[in-house]
Design a protein around this motif. Structure first.
Motif, short mmCIF file in Angstrom:
data_model
loop_
_atom_site.label_atom_id
_atom_site.label_comp_id
_atom_site.label_asym_id
_atom_site.label_seq_id
_atom_site.Cartn_x
_atom_site.Cartn_y
_atom_site.Cartn_z
N VAL A 38 11.36 -18.47 14.52
CA VAL A 38 11.86 -17.81 16.06
C VAL A 38 10.86 -18.08 17.02
CG1 VAL A 38 12.87 -15.97 14.39
CG2 VAL A 38 10.36 -15.88 15.08
N ASP A 39 11.16 -17.80 18.29
CA ASP A 39 10.62 -17.85 19.46
C ASP A 39 9.80 -16.53 19.72
OD1 ASP A 39 12.44 -16.03 20.50
OD2 ASP A 39 13.41 -17.61 21.68
N ALA A 40 9.29 -16.45 20.95
CA ALA A 40 8.36 -15.21 21.12
C ALA A 40 9.25 -13.94 21.33
CB ALA A 40 7.85 -15.50 22.39
N ALA A 41 10.39 -14.20 21.75
CA ALA A 41 11.27 -12.95 22.01
C ALA A 41 11.76 -12.45 20.84
CB ALA A 41 12.32 -13.35 22.83
N ARG A 42 11.97 -13.09 19.66
CA ARG A 42 12.53 -12.75 18.41
C ARG A 42 11.50 -12.61 17.36
NH1 ARG A 42 18.02 -11.90 18.95
NH2 ARG A 42 17.89 -10.72 17.25
N ALA A 43 10.12 -12.99 17.54
CA ALA A 43 9.23 -12.67 16.42
C ALA A 43 9.01 -11.54 15.89
CB ALA A 43 8.01 -13.34 17.10
N PRO A 103 10.99 -30.03 17.03
CA PRO A 103 12.00 -30.41 16.58
C PRO A 103 13.20 -29.19 16.18
CG PRO A 103 9.82 -30.51 15.27
CD PRO A 103 9.73 -29.95 16.70
N PHE A 104 13.00 -27.96 16.95
CA PHE A 104 13.74 -26.88 16.66
C PHE A 104 14.58 -26.89 17.84
CE2 PHE A 104 10.18 -26.01 14.06
CZ PHE A 104 10.78 -25.28 12.85
N ARG A 105 15.86 -26.30 17.59
CA ARG A 105 16.93 -25.95 18.49
C ARG A 105 17.44 -24.67 18.26
NH1 ARG A 105 21.89 -26.07 16.19
NH2 ARG A 105 22.12 -27.49 14.31
N HIS A 110 24.00 -15.88 20.12
CA HIS A 110 22.89 -15.06 20.66
C HIS A 110 21.47 -15.65 20.66
CE1 HIS A 110 26.24 -11.95 21.45
NE2 HIS A 110 26.54 -12.17 20.22
N ARG A 111 21.63 -16.85 20.22
CA ARG A 111 20.33 -17.56 20.28
C ARG A 111 18.98 -16.64 19.50
NH1 ARG A 111 19.29 -21.70 24.09
NH2 ARG A 111 20.95 -22.56 24.78
N HIS A 112 19.54 -16.05 18.18
CA HIS A 112 18.61 -15.30 17.50
C HIS A 112 17.44 -16.19 16.67
CE1 HIS A 112 21.98 -16.39 14.90
NE2 HIS A 112 21.13 -15.90 13.67
N ALA A 113 17.69 -17.40 16.25
CA ALA A 113 16.53 -18.09 15.68
C ALA A 113 16.73 -19.44 16.36
CB ALA A 113 17.05 -18.00 14.21
N PHE A 163 21.18 -5.46 20.06
CA PHE A 163 21.39 -5.15 18.58
C PHE A 163 20.93 -6.39 17.82
CE2 PHE A 163 23.42 -4.21 14.61
CZ PHE A 163 22.55 -3.42 14.04
N SER A 164 20.24 -6.17 16.56
CA SER A 164 20.39 -6.98 15.69
C SER A 164 20.14 -6.16 14.11
CB SER A 164 18.88 -7.96 15.80
OG SER A 164 19.06 -8.83 14.73
N GLY A 165 20.58 -6.40 13.22
CA GLY A 165 20.24 -6.17 11.76
C GLY A 165 19.86 -7.08 10.82
N ILE A 166 18.89 -7.09 10.22
CA ILE A 166 18.62 -7.76 9.06
C ILE A 166 18.22 -7.48 7.93
CG2 ILE A 166 16.63 -9.46 8.69
CD1 ILE A 166 15.98 -9.82 11.58
#
Length: 180
Positions: A38-43, A103-105, A110-113, A163-166
């Protein structure tokens, strides 16, 4: 605990991983093998015990004033867990692995990961994330405890909030409605 510029993070309760190989996750909705990060926004979505079901909502550009009522007054983000997970939040030993972002894209609409399709090695040893409650507090993210997630999930998912649910499959069952 967020990645630095040019980095992404992977959170784990296992501090012994030296190389991450692409795999198809047990909960995957796609057949491709990936290394997930994950990036900073989704950490902050991962500042939880791995199996902890959680729902997250935040102010998005299109959020209406009416839907802001799902958040605390003046708040911009809320994470919601069930009471039964509070002790695990207090005691879990969570680690963050740092990777070079190259190496990540981005993954998903929603670019959640972030995903990599080749093996990747961490930039160094994993870092202990520390007190998850304090981490939420220092990031000004409300952490809300509920007896059951589903009323919040339904309200937030049908709102104009982000919104996100995990791990919702691990949540307690939906309450049954009593006859009138």
């Amino acid at each position: 605990m967020r990645p630095a510029a040019g980095e992404v993070l992977h959170f784990s309760e296992d501090p012994t991983i030296t190389c991450f190989a692409p795999h198809v996750a047990a909960t995957a909705r796609q057949p491709e093998a990936y290394v997930w990060a994950v990036d900073a926004a989704r950490a902050p979505d991962y500042w939880f015990p791995r199996q902890c079901p959680r729902a997250m909502a935040w102010v998005a550009p299109e959020t209406s004033e009416r839907d802001r009522a799902l958040l605390s007054p003046g708040g911009s983000r809320v994470h919601v867990i069930e009471y039964g997970w509070l002790e695990a939040m207090r005691t879990v030993r969570l680690f963050a692995y740092r990777f070079a972002a190259a190496p990540f894209r981005p993954f998903g609409e929603h670019r959640h990961a972030m995903v990599a399709v080749t093996p990747v090695e961490p930039l160094g040893p994993p870092e202990a994330v520390g007190d998850l409650l304090a981490l939420h507090a220092s990031a000004a993210i409300e952490l809300r405890l509920l007896p059951n997630l589903w009323a919040f999930v339904d309200a937030a998912a049908s709102s104009s909030l982000g919104f996100s649910g995990i791990r919702l499959g691990s949540a307690l069952p939906r309450p049954t409605e009593l006859p009138a």
